[in-house]
Motif scaffolding. Structure first.
Motif, short mmCIF file in Angstrom:
data_model
loop_
_atom_site.label_atom_id
_atom_site.label_comp_id
_atom_site.label_asym_id
_atom_site.label_seq_id
_atom_site.Cartn_x
_atom_site.Cartn_y
_atom_site.Cartn_z
N ILE A 41 4.03 -5.91 -6.94
CA ILE A 41 5.17 -5.30 -6.24
C ILE A 41 5.23 -3.80 -6.53
N ALA A 42 5.30 -3.48 -7.81
CA ALA A 42 5.40 -2.06 -8.17
C ALA A 42 4.13 -1.31 -7.80
N GLY A 43 3.00 -2.00 -7.88
CA GLY A 43 1.71 -1.35 -7.59
C GLY A 43 1.65 -0.78 -6.19
N CYS A 44 2.29 -1.44 -5.23
CA CYS A 44 2.32 -0.92 -3.86
C CYS A 44 2.97 0.47 -3.85
N ALA A 45 4.06 0.60 -4.61
CA ALA A 45 4.75 1.89 -4.67
C ALA A 45 3.85 2.94 -5.32
N PHE A 46 3.18 2.57 -6.39
CA PHE A 46 2.36 3.56 -7.11
C PHE A 46 1.17 4.01 -6.27
N ALA A 47 0.56 3.07 -5.57
CA ALA A 47 -0.60 3.43 -4.75
C ALA A 47 -0.17 4.33 -3.59
N SER A 48 0.95 4.00 -2.96
CA SER A 48 1.37 4.82 -1.83
C SER A 48 1.75 6.22 -2.30
N THR A 91 11.08 0.07 -6.11
CA THR A 91 9.81 -0.01 -5.39
C THR A 91 10.00 0.31 -3.91
N THR A 92 11.01 -0.31 -3.32
CA THR A 92 11.29 -0.06 -1.90
C THR A 92 11.60 1.41 -1.67
N LEU A 93 12.39 1.96 -2.59
CA LEU A 93 12.80 3.36 -2.48
C LEU A 93 11.60 4.31 -2.52
N PHE A 94 10.59 3.91 -3.26
CA PHE A 94 9.36 4.71 -3.34
C PHE A 94 8.45 4.44 -2.16
N LEU A 95 8.26 3.15 -1.93
CA LEU A 95 7.21 2.73 -1.00
C LEU A 95 7.42 3.27 0.41
N ILE A 96 8.64 3.17 0.90
CA ILE A 96 8.85 3.54 2.30
C ILE A 96 8.57 5.03 2.55
N PRO A 97 9.26 5.93 1.83
CA PRO A 97 8.95 7.34 2.12
C PRO A 97 7.52 7.74 1.75
N CYS A 98 7.00 7.17 0.67
CA CYS A 98 5.64 7.55 0.27
C CYS A 98 4.61 7.10 1.30
N THR A 99 4.82 5.90 1.84
CA THR A 99 3.87 5.42 2.86
C THR A 99 3.96 6.28 4.11
N LEU A 100 5.18 6.56 4.55
CA LEU A 100 5.34 7.40 5.74
C LEU A 100 4.67 8.75 5.54
N LEU A 101 4.91 9.31 4.37
CA LEU A 101 4.36 10.64 4.11
C LEU A 101 2.84 10.61 3.97
N SER A 102 2.34 9.58 3.30
CA SER A 102 0.89 9.57 3.12
C SER A 102 0.16 9.29 4.43
N VAL A 103 0.75 8.48 5.29
CA VAL A 103 0.13 8.27 6.60
C VAL A 103 0.09 9.59 7.36
N ARG A 104 1.19 10.29 7.29
CA ARG A 104 1.27 11.54 8.03
C ARG A 104 0.31 12.60 7.50
N LEU A 105 0.27 12.73 6.18
CA LEU A 105 -0.61 13.74 5.59
C LEU A 105 -2.08 13.38 5.76
N THR A 106 -2.37 12.08 5.66
CA THR A 106 -3.75 11.65 5.85
C THR A 106 -4.17 11.87 7.28
N ARG A 107 -3.26 11.61 8.20
CA ARG A 107 -3.56 11.85 9.61
C ARG A 107 -3.93 13.32 9.81
N ARG A 108 -3.14 14.18 9.19
CA ARG A 108 -3.42 15.60 9.34
C ARG A 108 -4.78 15.95 8.74
N ARG A 109 -5.04 15.36 7.58
CA ARG A 109 -6.27 15.71 6.88
C ARG A 109 -7.52 15.14 7.56
#
Ligand SMILES: Nc1ncnc2c1ncn2[C@@H]1O[C@H](COP(=O)(O)OP(=O)(O)OP(=O)(O)O)[C@@H](O)[C@H]1O
Ligand SMILES: [Mg+2]
Lengths: 307, 272
Positions: free
Chosen positions: B164-171, B250-268
């Motif tokens: 559970i927590a690992g999803c947050a850390f990876a994102s 975890t939820t508090l981390f996962l949602i914004p981090c995933t959104l941001l990492s998708v966006r930044l990865t898309r840019r990169r």
């Protein structure tokens, strides 16, 4: 004439205010090769990337088999195969596993996958490397694997981004044969290249782009005709009347007077040739049909004028 | 709209195809992938847990006296549960993305970018589960020979809490993966974020900040919640409010981090 399986209209893409692809139209039918030709930075890769859905176009439309690409990308992508310009193999896996893993990125699943992989390894002469890491492959065989991988899921449209760049002459010919056989099987192929002979021989239709814009389009020999005319004369560097001939041709409106290693290369019309022969009776020159090299040299010269 | 799609992509087969790819790579050379990282927590355990035990005899934990080694046992679950997915997502994903150009190949298939990101998140979290399982075995052995005193039956839960927590850390890590200009710059997320975060989260010693702001910050730190949930289970058989805290943070981390990492990865990756 069957209808096009791929149809794009008005494709446009900019990166940071620079227009890289500018209102390009193209289409490709089953069993044909569309050659996309242009110098470095012309926008070939970007065009392909928009067509296979890697980057979204800023404007324009793309249809596969009459359906809008953005309506159901996933479904459309099932029938698209891509061989990227750069090496995008998965070096964590063996040669055979590269094909297997790639197939896992498609649904519905590839039928009889094991058989398909064995068939491709055989056909692309990769069987002896099946269990080796792609690290051991030479450039030519990396390219074979990239192409084999791009058709593992039996697509109907195939994009090949510079499939022969960096290969030795014999490896190039092998890739040509493979491309020809894939066309014969009914694939619609869009291919980019800077090699003139390649574009000329492999393409059923040619689209020449320069700085993102269409320069010429049509059957290969026609394209050359439209842009360059009937013949090219080559005046050797030792010819005393060289300067005079150049001046005379320019005065007649010949635009693309190029000098390559001291020899003069000028596209001319039949009429030019007749008059030239009558006028410079003492001079020697060669005449040959124009090729895409002449076209590229002409394009490179235009570049300066557009700025 | 695009944001929502980035989040729901976790359920797409494409995300699991990428996950499967990463898992297969791991299985190909699991020996080198498992043994060295599994040694790290063991060394920590011996050095910190048993070493300090001579100086710190007992500690009070929610009204119960426990020895220091037992305190550290739960801390190690959190330390591993954080570090494994975090570093996996930082380094392995970076290599796959920029050095190997593997993603350029994958993105030419039916797999779209959010699925590549989810494949990395899910894999990072499962990688955390694997390492936590090894740590749990070590703890069980230490429990058996009396070095620590835990409710061993709850060790079975540890990998799942870690997932559970690992999803947050990876994102979270994937944000840095997408923005570090070169591999050397990985030192920033490693030393300025990874290390401090894995130390100030009740892993190896209790942190009890006085200021309410810091206390609130503790509550939304998933590493802290993971440590306390694990400890609650292992010491008392009851995580108290921390299980909810773990899910929430975890939820508090996962949602914004995933959104941001998708966006930044898309840019990169796509230059878009
Ligand atoms: N992601 C990107 N960000 C910014 N500029 C880009 C990006 N991708 C391409 N360009 C620019 O767009 C132009 C066209 O690039 P593209 O790769 O499409 O050309 P090409 O015809 O494939 O060239 P080559 O023959 O060298 O492969 C180039 O000037 C390139 O620098
Ligand atoms: Mg290119």
């Amino acid at each position: 004439m069957t209808t096009a399986i791929l149809e794009a209209r008005g494709l446009t893409k900019s990166y940071a205010d620079k227009i890289v692809v500018d209102r390009l139209d193209l289409s490709c039918r089953r069993g044909t090769v569309l050659g996309l030709l242009g110098p470095n930075g012309a926008g070939k890769t970007t065009t392909l990337r928009m067509l296979y859905g890697f980057v979204p176009p800023d404007a324009g439309s793309i249809h596969y088999a009459g359906k809008r690409f953005d309506e159901d990308r996933t479904e459309a992508k099932r029938s698209i195969g891509v061989c990227t310009q750069g090496d995008s193999l998965d070096y964590d896996f063996t040669v055979a596993q590269n094909l297997l893993i790639y197939a896992s990125y498609f649904r519905p699943r590839v039928e009889n996958l094991e058989g398909r992989v064995a068939e491709l390894l055989d056909r692309f002469d990769l069987a002896e490397y099946a269990d080796a890491s792609p690290h051991v492959l030479s450039g030519g065989f990396v390219r074979r694997l990239l192409i084999a991988r791009s058709i593992v899921h039996r697509p109907s449209v195939l994009f090949l981004d510079e499939p022969t760049t960096g290969l030795d002459p014999s490896a190039r010919l092998d890739v040509w044969e493979l491309i020809d056989s894939m066309r014969a099987e009914g694939l619609a192929i869009v291919l980019t290249t800077h090699y003139m002979d390649e574009a000329e021989r492999l393409s059923d239709e040619l689209l020449v782009i320069h700085e993102g814009r269409k320069v010429a389009q049509g059957e290969p020999h026609r394209v050359i005709d439209t842009v360059l005319g009937d013949h090219v004369i080559i005046v050797p560097r030792g010819e005393p009347a060289r300067e005079e001939i150049a001046a005379w041709l320019q005065a007649r409106g010949a635009e693309q007077v190029a000098t390559v290693l001291g020899e003069l290369r000028v596209p001319v019309t039949k009429q030019d040739l007749v008059e030239l022969t009558a006028r410079f009776t003492e001079a020697t020159w060669q005449v040959r049909p124009p090729n895409l090299d002449d076209l590229f040299i002409a394009l490179a010269r235009r570049k300066g004028r557009f700025r | 709209m695009r944001g929502l799609k980035s989040l729901t992509a976790v359920a797409d087969w494409q995300s699991w195809a990428v996950f499967r790819r990463n898992a297969l790579v791991f299985l190909r050379h699991w020996r080198t992938a498992v043994i060295p990282p599994a040694m790290e927590p063991v060394i920590f355990f011996v050095a910190f847990g048993l070493g300090f035990s001579g100086y710190i005899e007992t500690l009070e934990y929610r009204g119960v006296d426990i020895n220091y080694a037992t305190y550290v046992a739960a801390g190690l679950v959190a330390y591993t549960g954080f570090g494994t997915p975090y570093y996996e997502a930082l380094y392995s994903a970076y290599f796959r993305m920029f050095y190997q150009k593997t993603w350029d190949g994958i993105l030419a298939t039916q797999v779209e970018l959010p699925s590549v990101v989810w494949g990395e998140i899910l894999w990072g979290a499962v990688r955390g589960m694997v390492n936590i399982s090894i740590v749990s075995v070590v703890i069980a052995v230490f429990d058996l020979i009396g070095l620590v005193d835990v409710k061993a039956e709850f060790l079975i839960l540890m990998p799942f809490l870690g997932f559970i927590a690992g999803c947050a850390f990876a994102s979270f890590a994937l944000i840095f993966t997408a923005i570090v200009p070169a591999i050397d710059h990985m030192n920033y997320p490693v030393f300025l974020i990874g290390w401090p975060l894995s130390l100030v989260s009740n892993t190896f010693f209790p942190v009890e900040p006085q200021s309410p702001a810091l206390q609130a910050l503790m509550q939304i730190n998933p590493v802290y919640q993971l440590a306390e949930t694990a400890r609650g289970f292992l010491v008392l058989g009851d995580p108290g409010p921390h299980l909810l805290g773990l899910l929430g943070s975890t939820t508090l981390f996962l949602i914004p981090c995933t959104l941001l990492s998708v966006r930044l990865t898309r840019r990169r990756v796509l230059g878009d």
